[in-house]
Design a protein around this motif. Structure first.
Motif: not given
Length: 163
Positions: A136-154
């Protein structure tokens, strides 16, 4: 031996080379690398730019998260150069860049956290629960940079995605 090297290019620009496995301690247990990394970063002083060169397959997730946080907080404009590979924890560190430069022959890879585990079913469930919190922390960090939705990153983490 450290997996990084800092140097001053000039009074306004520093350089960080981050090559090798990211670890929280050396093989001899004589250095806690995020602590030394912070000291080395601080020794650059008030720089305006930091050029960061990465070629790493990743490593310890907590050391990677610490380094990501330190670089993310740093006031310098950070340009990340992916020289060959930024995989696993190294891809997380790359997310601290204001700009990421990745030539066509370079690779980046993201995946869910991994571990070696031993124990009974209760202990293994506890470990899996902790790993989900890390993810979950990784998803947040990648989302902050990519602006993708959490489900996409997951999904990308679940798939072990290579860029």
């Amino acid at each position: 031996m450290k997996f990084w090297n800092f140097k001053a290019k000039d009074k306004d620009t520093g350089e960080l080379t981050l090559y090798g496995d990211i670890a929280s301690s050396s093989w001899y247990g004589d250095e806690v690398t995020p602590t030394q990394f912070k000291k080395d970063l601080d020794s650059l002083g008030q720089i305006k730019n930091l050029d960061i060169y990465i070629n790493s397959g990743g490593g310890d997730v907590f050391a990677s998260q610490s380094i990501y946080s330190m670089l993310n907080r740093h006031e310098a404009f950070k340009t990340m150069y992916i020289d060959g590979l930024a995989a696993s924890g190294a891809s997380l560190i790359a997310m601290a860049g204001n700009k990421i430069v990745m030539p066509a022959n370079a690779l980046m890879m993201i995946h869910n956290s991994r571990t070696f585990a031993m124990g009974d079913k209760q202990k293994l469930r506890e470990i899996a629960d902790k790993m989900e919190k890390i993810d979950e922390t990784l998803i947040t960090d990648y989302q902050n940079k990519s602006k993708l939705e959490p489900d996409e990153i997951k999904q990308m983490l679940d798939d072990e995605t290579w860029f």
